[in-house]
Design a protein around this motif. Sequence first.
Motif, PDB file in Angstrom:
ATOM      1  N   SER A  35       0.811  -1.217   0.000  1.00 22.67           N
ATOM      2  CA  SER A  35       0.000   0.000   0.000  1.00 22.67           C
ATOM      3  C   SER A  35       0.846   1.269   0.000  1.00 22.67           C
ATOM      4  O   SER A  35       0.321   2.355  -0.241  1.00 22.67           O
ATOM      5  CB  SER A  35      -0.947   0.006   1.201  1.00 22.67           C
ATOM      6  N   LEU A  36       2.140   1.181   0.255  1.00 23.08           N
ATOM      7  CA  LEU A  36       3.017   2.352   0.269  1.00 23.08           C
ATOM      8  C   LEU A  36       3.753   2.552  -1.057  1.00 23.08           C
ATOM      9  O   LEU A  36       4.544   3.483  -1.185  1.00 23.08           O
ATOM     10  CB  LEU A  36       4.040   2.230   1.400  1.00 23.08           C
ATOM     11  N   GLN A  37       3.487   1.703  -2.030  1.00 23.04           N
ATOM     12  CA  GLN A  37       4.209   1.773  -3.298  1.00 23.04           C
ATOM     13  C   GLN A  37       3.983   3.112  -3.997  1.00 23.04           C
ATOM     14  O   GLN A  37       4.918   3.702  -4.536  1.00 23.04           O
ATOM     15  CB  GLN A  37       3.779   0.635  -4.213  1.00 23.04           C
ATOM     16  N   GLY A  38       2.773   3.628  -3.977  1.00 21.67           N
ATOM     17  CA  GLY A  38       2.483   4.904  -4.627  1.00 21.67           C
ATOM     18  C   GLY A  38       3.263   6.052  -4.003  1.00 21.67           C
ATOM     19  O   GLY A  38       3.767   6.929  -4.708  1.00 21.67           O
ATOM     20  N   ARG A  39       3.391   6.056  -2.688  1.00 24.82           N
ATOM     21  CA  ARG A  39       4.132   7.110  -1.997  1.00 24.82           C
ATOM     22  C   ARG A  39       5.603   7.093  -2.419  1.00 24.82           C
ATOM     23  O   ARG A  39       6.199   8.139  -2.670  1.00 24.82           O
ATOM     24  CB  ARG A  39       4.020   6.915  -0.497  1.00 24.82           C
ATOM     25  N   PHE A  40       6.188   5.910  -2.490  1.00 28.04           N
ATOM     26  CA  PHE A  40       7.598   5.808  -2.872  1.00 28.04           C
ATOM     27  C   PHE A  40       7.804   6.134  -4.346  1.00 28.04           C
ATOM     28  O   PHE A  40       8.821   6.718  -4.724  1.00 28.04           O
ATOM     29  CB  PHE A  40       8.144   4.422  -2.544  1.00 28.04           C
ATOM     30  N   ASP A  41       6.849   5.777  -5.196  1.00 27.87           N
ATOM     31  CA  ASP A  41       6.957   6.124  -6.614  1.00 27.87           C
ATOM     32  C   ASP A  41       6.894   7.642  -6.814  1.00 27.87           C
ATOM     33  O   ASP A  41       7.648   8.204  -7.610  1.00 27.87           O
ATOM     34  CB  ASP A  41       5.847   5.447  -7.423  1.00 27.87           C
ATOM     35  N   ARG A  42       5.989   8.306  -6.093  1.00 29.25           N
ATOM     36  CA  ARG A  42       5.914   9.765  -6.183  1.00 29.25           C
ATOM     37  C   ARG A  42       7.198  10.419  -5.685  1.00 29.25           C
ATOM     38  O   ARG A  42       7.678  11.394  -6.272  1.00 29.25           O
ATOM     39  CB  ARG A  42       4.720  10.289  -5.394  1.00 29.25           C
ATOM     40  N   ALA A  43       7.759   9.905  -4.629  1.00 26.61           N
ATOM     41  CA  ALA A  43       8.996  10.469  -4.101  1.00 26.61           C
ATOM     42  C   ALA A  43      10.155  10.261  -5.072  1.00 26.61           C
ATOM     43  O   ALA A  43      11.001  11.144  -5.254  1.00 26.61           O
ATOM     44  CB  ALA A  43       9.337   9.831  -2.756  1.00 26.61           C
ATOM     45  N   ALA A  44      10.197   9.115  -5.733  1.00 31.17           N
ATOM     46  CA  ALA A  44      11.274   8.841  -6.689  1.00 31.17           C
ATOM     47  C   ALA A  44      11.154   9.715  -7.928  1.00 31.17           C
ATOM     48  O   ALA A  44      12.163  10.150  -8.487  1.00 31.17           O
ATOM     49  CB  ALA A  44      11.251   7.370  -7.094  1.00 31.17           C
TER      50      ALA A  44
END
Length: 56
Positions: A35-44
């Motif tokens: 569920s945290l994949q979107g947050r890390f993708d946005r940060a990258a």
Amino acid sequence: MEITHDLLVGLAKSLGLFYLMAMFIAAAIYAFWPSLQGRFDRAANSVLDDEDGPCR
């Protein structure tokens, strides 16, 4: 049972090892939680979204 310096050093090393292993496992679980994949993708990708260009 007498508490000696060698006993305390052994306990500190053993407990420290298990503490660091637990922290690593917790960090790995947090990093790969689905569920945290979107947050890390946005940060990258946030670095790539800079429209101003490089700093001078």
